[in-house]
Design an enzyme around this catalytic site. Structure first.
Site, PDB file in Angstrom:
ATOM      1  N   GLU A  13       0.851  -1.247  -0.012  1.00  0.00           N
ATOM      2  CA  GLU A  13      -0.029  -0.026  -0.118  1.00  0.00           C
ATOM      3  C   GLU A  13       0.835   1.220  -0.164  1.00  0.00           C
ATOM      4  O   GLU A  13       0.901   2.099   0.872  1.00  0.00           O
ATOM      5  CB  GLU A  13      -1.007  -0.103   1.179  1.00  0.00           C
ATOM      6  CG  GLU A  13      -2.175  -0.976   1.233  1.00  0.00           C
ATOM      7  CD  GLU A  13      -3.251  -0.414   0.184  1.00  0.00           C
ATOM      8  OE1 GLU A  13      -3.191  -0.853  -0.968  1.00  0.00           O
ATOM      9  OE2 GLU A  13      -3.953   0.499   0.546  1.00  0.00           O
TER      10      GLU A  13
ATOM     11  N   SER B 167      -6.751  -0.263  -0.585  1.00  0.00           N
ATOM     12  CA  SER B 167      -7.975   0.068   0.563  1.00  0.00           C
ATOM     13  C   SER B 167      -7.772   1.289   1.108  1.00  0.00           C
ATOM     14  O   SER B 167      -8.787   1.889   1.508  1.00  0.00           O
ATOM     15  CB  SER B 167      -8.170  -1.104   1.472  1.00  0.00           C
ATOM     16  OG  SER B 167      -6.959  -1.208   2.208  1.00  0.00           O
TER      17      SER B 167
ATOM     18  N   HIS C 285     -11.894  -3.307  -5.014  1.00  0.00           N
ATOM     19  CA  HIS C 285     -11.356  -3.596  -3.692  1.00  0.00           C
ATOM     20  C   HIS C 285     -12.354  -5.079  -3.410  1.00  0.00           C
ATOM     21  O   HIS C 285     -13.663  -4.944  -3.282  1.00  0.00           O
ATOM     22  CB  HIS C 285     -11.979  -2.449  -2.963  1.00  0.00           C
ATOM     23  CG  HIS C 285     -11.383  -2.510  -1.578  1.00  0.00           C
ATOM     24  ND1 HIS C 285     -12.303  -2.020  -0.753  1.00  0.00           N
ATOM     25  CD2 HIS C 285     -10.471  -2.830  -1.057  1.00  0.00           C
ATOM     26  CE1 HIS C 285     -11.800  -2.494   0.626  1.00  0.00           C
ATOM     27  NE2 HIS C 285     -10.367  -3.065   0.394  1.00  0.00           N
TER      28      HIS C 285
ATOM     29  N   GLU D 115     -16.070  -3.697  -4.067  1.00  0.00           N
ATOM     30  CA  GLU D 115     -16.472  -2.050  -4.414  1.00  0.00           C
ATOM     31  C   GLU D 115     -15.548  -2.045  -5.633  1.00  0.00           C
ATOM     32  O   GLU D 115     -14.483  -1.828  -5.790  1.00  0.00           O
ATOM     33  CB  GLU D 115     -15.872  -1.404  -2.979  1.00  0.00           C
ATOM     34  CG  GLU D 115     -16.630  -1.528  -1.857  1.00  0.00           C
ATOM     35  CD  GLU D 115     -15.884  -0.845  -0.481  1.00  0.00           C
ATOM     36  OE1 GLU D 115     -16.586  -0.257   0.123  1.00  0.00           O
ATOM     37  OE2 GLU D 115     -14.886  -0.783  -0.419  1.00  0.00           O
TER      38      GLU D 115
ATOM     39  N   ASN E  35     -14.876   0.158   4.725  1.00  0.00           N
ATOM     40  CA  ASN E  35     -14.159   0.445   5.382  1.00  0.00           C
ATOM     41  C   ASN E  35     -14.257   1.910   5.920  1.00  0.00           C
ATOM     42  O   ASN E  35     -14.064   2.113   7.227  1.00  0.00           O
ATOM     43  CB  ASN E  35     -12.684   0.555   5.079  1.00  0.00           C
ATOM     44  CG  ASN E  35     -12.208  -1.052   4.553  1.00  0.00           C
ATOM     45  OD1 ASN E  35     -12.584  -1.854   4.990  1.00  0.00           O
ATOM     46  ND2 ASN E  35     -11.001  -1.053   3.820  1.00  0.00           N
TER      47      ASN E  35
END
Lengths: 439, 705
Positions: free
Chosen positions: B403, B430, B451, B463, B501
């Site tokens: 990430e 994310s 996602h 998502e 999230n």
């Protein structure tokens, strides 16, 4: 130039590592390995498997396809995602089946039957079957035909323990039925006739391991290889792995990334301890100075130069000439001598033009015998990266590997011509001459 | 007789009823079709020139889709529901009773989808012939909608295959393929599509023999033995309660009605079916479940363009990164038949991915969910490589690498140079912005967020995140891909945390704050599980990984400010090297048995006696109101299209209990006045997390009507 565009080239190639039989690839099968290496070749060359990329056919050399994948080439083609419309055939010429697939492609290319061919060599010797002997087969046959309970009882009573002795396909496959000689004995014949000593054979074997080890550790084979996590592998230890540090760049990784039959610890003393395998007690050929039995697959893209260009590929080598010749089955090991002479004649070249040479190492004594008969060939140019004694000889695949390794070696040295040759059980020889393509 | 929905013809002494219903792509047992069937049966009762009956669809692979769900959804009156149920029951009873009058058989010739009420029709006929085709799907899925098979299915199936097997089929509600249905006794005989009607006719005439499976010793010992039946029923009820926590009434009622069916008369058994089903149909739980079913069906429309054309899913897939997510994504892509290439720089990670994939396929093979050659194809479909250069012809690449913005940009840039210009570059990020990742890339309109949730194989939601430049075509093609994977997609805006999230953040943080205020951790976990969440919040945090959770909390805080301020416990956990499940210790100690860590008291910062005394219901409510406030904001900002998608996302993305209908449905059930009152108490004028916004502020419901 139009003649140049009609050149036939080795456009690309990739192979799996060679694994000792009964080891890492013991649960593999020819269809799976062949499909894996084909998908890798398609990915590396950017050819879209789904459309077929203009490939006319997939030809696979395989001496012992699994009985449930009789035309293993077709199975490989479909499992690799190639279109159903693309035909496929399996070819066999014993130890040279991998080269035979290329030879078939050449004939088809010259006949205008296509612009590109996928030529494979694949062999999983670990899975060669045990076969019921004739007596047992007859037993089951008569049992299934017995209709009444009495007849069935009578059939069962005919059972004898000797019926349980299997026929070992591997051994029978390596025996020539016409001369009645297993391959190792043909090497013994050559050793005696050419006065090749046990020590000379062992020395040659040691050298093969040394050269192969150097090639492996220096990463010389890296360009050719695709790592394989074999079927049947379980997280944890790799099956059939030798104790000690494992070959491969990544500790903890279990995919086989490099040829694992090479013995880093080979020595003359170790070789000397071995007893002769094929002719006891006075033979010169042992398991140590014979080729290893291994499993592996290799895929080559063979095409016209124009097609390679349109696919955006830089060809590895131009195929200059090739030849197949026949000789005495009892002296099959000399096959390379006759085949290479014929190939050189067709190419109008001579031994001194050959910068790098591969003579398949079926047996150390056999290679040495060939070299005796070819004084004009400089032994320093022969099998510079080791050979089948160290790497192993998966019979259907070796022919392909020799071409791939030779082509890369020409680039490595900036050399011009190379020759790859094999002896073939049953008394034949095959030879290919390659020319490096300018990069 | 020719009706608009069904026809009857008698040819050579054989009666053929065809379910026609031309206006629907798949006929449904609505009132119109039932009326036509009633007419047909009346005709058959009147005539005596027929000795066998075949009921078939208008095509071999088109039978009927079961009862009319729209009609069921509209029922609000229990008596009305009862009348509808009994009407169907009477029709099927009349059909079953025809059997006594004829020499031949009554055959259901089914293919394609045949579930629920349609399969109950087949059960009433008695002899079931099915097309052996992967499109054939048979079962009784009523439990999924919160009801039970009430047109005789709960009575006839146990009489046909025995109570234990029938309980399994009806409680699971799973649709089976033809072969499994045959093995389990739901189907008497299989045949090829081309032979269906010919063989059905021969069976109906009686010219073709049919080997009826006898239940043997089991039949003797169990089927007529009240003691055995009683024991089975008790066991079933116990299992159901353990699995559903008593929140779902339908399975319990199924465990009541199915066992007694073999012991009582047809009439009284059907009577019980009708009574229980009518009550269930109008219950709020069923309404919620039906709504969720329709929502997930609607999600299938996401792959369509505005003009109704369907987008094509990409077929050649690349996955970057063989971490937990990358492995899972590569596995499901390969299992669904996409040619998938997984890349990672670490060969050991690639090996792990292959082991996982092979184990998953092997387990399906062992359970006979796939045949050997299908399993081989799924194994072949996944290739791994440590050379990025071998990704040359992918149509969609999903990156699941570290990430870090620069790492993601770099790997996409390398790929963009090699792949065709219309290859979709999808990121599983994310916590980063999809638009930021797309910046500087050639053809940014093909960059999209995709996602997935952990574990990839099980979590149904994805998502699809619309970046600033993302084109409509990219969204639709990506939705088509997600649907082909068997996932339920929603389209979200490119905001921090996207939707799920973003909602989980304040919910989980609020839970940890309650811990810090002295709430007993075991009570905290129990409270949310009793509410219906699949896992307690502390367990969820440990699963996700406390490092990942802390990182996510930070990004939410930077994006949204004070209301997302994380409490200090996660940082203190990380400082103590407690990462959760992956390191063996977090809020729980993970060993052969998972137990709450004994030292959680040290994370208490300041005991708040009021909080520590809260009831479990109030604890759960507090946590969910935190989520609700954020949901109201998200809705206001149009992160998702509507309240319906938001509810769908909470159920499929975080396991919000379906029997409550989703987060916003739950809030609506509280009612705006009650909801706002409780929020005001929590907000107290100062707590930014509970500050009302959007429809909360406006004091209205989230869902219309």
């Amino acid at each position: 130039m139009s003649s140049q565009s009609q050149d036939l080239v080795l456009a690309a190639g990739v192979r799996t590592p060679w694994a000792r039989a009964g080891g890492a690839f013991a649960r593999e099968d020819a269809g799976h390995l062949g499909a894996l290496v084909t998908r890798e070749l398609l990915a590396r060359t950017g050819i879209r498997g789904q459309d077929g990329g203009g490939i006319a056919e997939l030809i696979a050399g395989c001496v012992g396809p699994p009985h449930d994948q009789a035309n293993v080439a077709r199975v490989i083609a479909l499992r690799a995602g190639l279109p159903q419309a693309m035909p496929a055939r399996t070819v066999a010429r014993n130890c040279a089946s991998g080269m035979e697939s290329v030879s078939c492609a050449i004939s088809a290319l010259r006949a205008g039957e296509g612009e590109a061919f996928l030529c494979l060599g694949v062999e999983v010797m670990s899975r060669y079957p045990l076969v019921m002997n004739d007596a047992l087969t007859g037993f089951f046959d008569s049992l299934s035909r017995a209709r009444t309970p009495l007849a069935k009882l009578r059939s069962i009573a005919r059972f004898r323990p000797a019926m349980l002795a299997p026929r070992i396909a591997l051994l029978e496959g390596l025996t020539d039925p016409v001369s009645g000689l297993i391959m190792g004995r043909t090497a013994e014949i050559l050793a005696r006739e050419q006065s090749i000593t046990r020590e000379a054979a062992d020395q040659y074997a040691l050298e093969s391991h040394r050269r192969a080890l150097t090639a492996r550790t220096s990463g010389r084979f890296a360009r050719e290889l695709v790592p394989v996590l074999p079927q049947g592998a379980r997280p944890g230890a790799r099956p059939g792995a030798r104790p000690g540090p494992q070959p491969g760049p990544q500790p903890g990784a279990q995919a086989l990334a490099e040829d694992d039959a090479i013995r880093a610890d080979q020595s003359l003393t170790a070789l000397a301890k071995l007893k002769p395998y094929f002719e006891k007690p006075d033979g010169r050929v042992t398991v140590g100075n014979s080729c290893g039995i291994t499993d592996g697959a290799c895929a080559l893209l063979v095409s016209t130069r124009a097609k390679a260009q349109s696919l955006g590929l830089k060809p590895l080598a131009r195929i200059v000439a090739h030849a197949w010749t026949g000789c005495d089955p009892a002296r099959m090991g000399l096959g390379p001598v006759y085949a290479s002479r014929e190939a050189l004649r067709r190419a109008d070249l001579s031994w001194k033009d050959m910068d790098v040479v591969e003579i398949n190492e079926a047996f150390a004594a056999q290679v040495l015998a060939c070299l005796r008969l070819l004084p004009e060939l400089d032994p320093a140019r022969v099998n510079v990266n080791g050979g089948a004694i160290a790497l192993g000889h998966p019979v259907g695949a070796t022919g392909s590997r020799l071409l791939l390794t030779l082509a890369h070696e020409l680039h490595e040295r900036g050399a011009r011509y190379g020759l790859a040759s094999l002896c073939i059980g049953g008394g034949q020889g095959g030879a290919f001459i390659l020319e490096r393509c300018e990069s | 007789m020719i009706g608009t929905h069904a026809t009857l013809e008698i040819v050579d002494g054989l009666a053929w009823i065809t379910l026609v219903a031309p206006q629907r792509s798949l006929p449904v047992l609505d009132l119109a079709l039932i009326a036509d069937l009633e007419t047909a049966v009346t005709e058959l009762e009147r005539r005596s020139d027929w000795q066998g009956l075949v009921v078939r669809g208008r095509e071999e692979l088109v039978f009927a889709a079961g009862a009319d769900i729209d009609a069921i959804a509209g029922l609000t009156d229990e008596l009305e529901a009862r009348a509808l149920i009994e009407r169907g029951q009477r029709l099927y009873d009349r059909i079953e009773d025809l059997r006594g009058r004829i020499r031949g058989r009554m055959v259901a010739a089914i293919g394609g989808a045949c579930a629920g009420g349609a399969f109950e029709l087949a059960l009433a006929l008695g002899t079931i012939l099915a097309v052996d085709d992967p499109r054939t799907k048979i079962g009784l899925p009523e439990v999924m909608l919160g009801i039970l098979p009430a047109w005789g299915g709960s009575t006839r199936l146990p009489r046909r295959i025995g109570v234990p097997a029938a309980l399994e089929v009806i409680l699971q509600g799973r649709l089976m393929g033809a072969r499994e249905a045959h093995r389990k006794g739901l189907v008497d005989r299989l045949c090829a599509k081309e032979d269906l009607w010919r063989i059905a006719g021969e069976l109906a005439r009686g010219t073709l023999p049919l080997a009826r499976r006898s239940r043997g010793l089991a039949g003797l010992l169990v089927d007529r033995n009240p003691a055995a039946i009683g024991a089975l029923a008790w066991l079933a009820r116990r299992q159901v309660r353990a699995r559903t926590g008593g929140h779902y009434p339908a399975p319990l009622e199924i465990a009541r009605v199915v066992p007694q069916a073999v012991l009582s008369s047809r009439t009284s058994s059907l009577h019980l079916e009708a009574e229980l089903a009518a009550r269930l149909v109008v219950s709020p739980v069923t309404k919620h479940l039906i709504r969720i079913f329709r929502l997930s069906e609607e999600a299938k429309g996401l792959a369509k363009f505005a003009d109704g054309t369907r987008a094509q899913s990409p077929r050649v897939i690349g996955v970057l990164g063989a971490g937990v997510m990358g492995r899972g994504i590569a596995n499901i892509c390969a299992e669904r038949g996409f040619a998938t290439r997984l890349f990672d720089i670490a060969p050991a990670a690639l090996d792990a991915a292959l082991f996982e994939h092979r184990a998953a396929v092997e387990s399906k093979l062992k359970k006979r969910r796939v045949q050997r050659h299908e399993a081989l194809a799924q194994l072949d479909a996944l290739d791994t490589t440590a050379e990025l250069a071998t990704l040359t012809r992918q149509e969609l690449v999903i990156e699941a690498v570290a990430e870090k913005l620069d790492v993601k940009r770099k790997v996409f840039r390398e790929l963009a140079a090699r792949l065709p210009a219309d290859a979709i570059l999808a990121t599983n990020t994310s916590s980063l912005s999809v638009s930021a990742i797309a910046e500087g890339l050639p053809n940014p309109e093909r960059v999209v967020g995709l996602h997935f949730f952990n574990p990839v194989a099980k979590m149904p939601l994805v998502e699809i995140v619309r970046g600033r430049a993302t084109s409509e075509a990219t969204l639709r093609r990506t939705a088509a891909f997600a649907l082909s994977l068997g996932k339920t997609p929603i389209i979200t805006a490119d905001c921090a945390g996207f939707l799920v999230n973003r909602l989980l953040g304040p919910y989980l943080d609020e839970c940890v704050r309650m811990l810090e205020a002295g709430v007993d951790p075991a009570r905290l976990e129990r409270a949310l599980k009793r509410f219906g969440m699949p896992m307690g919040p502390l367990e969820l945090l440990d699963e996700v990984g406390l490092d990942i959770a802390a990182h996510a909390a930070q990004s939410l805080h930077s994006a949204y400010g004070a209301r997302m301020q994380p409490c200090g416990t996660l940082e203190r956990m990380l400082a103590a090297k407690r990462l959760g499940k992956k390191s063996g210790l977090g809020f729980y100690k993970h060993g052969p048995r998972r137990r709450l860590a004994k030292d959680l008291a040290r994370f208490v910062t300041q005991v708040d006696p009021a909080l520590a005394r809260l009831s479990e219901a109030a604890i759960a409510e507090r946590a969910l109101l935190a989520m609700l406030c954020e949901a109201a904001r998200a809705l206001e900002e149009r992160v998702v299209e509507s309240a319906r998608e938001l509810d769908l996302a909470t159920i499929f993305g975080m396991g919000f209990p379906p029997f409550r209908g989703g987060l916003l449905a739950w809030a609506d059930e509280l009612g705006p006045r009650e909801r706002n009152a409780r929020l005001a108490a929590l907000h107290g004028g100062v707590n930014p997390r509970f500050e009302p916004a959007g429809r909360i502020l406006a004091g209205c419901m989230f869902h219309a009507g």
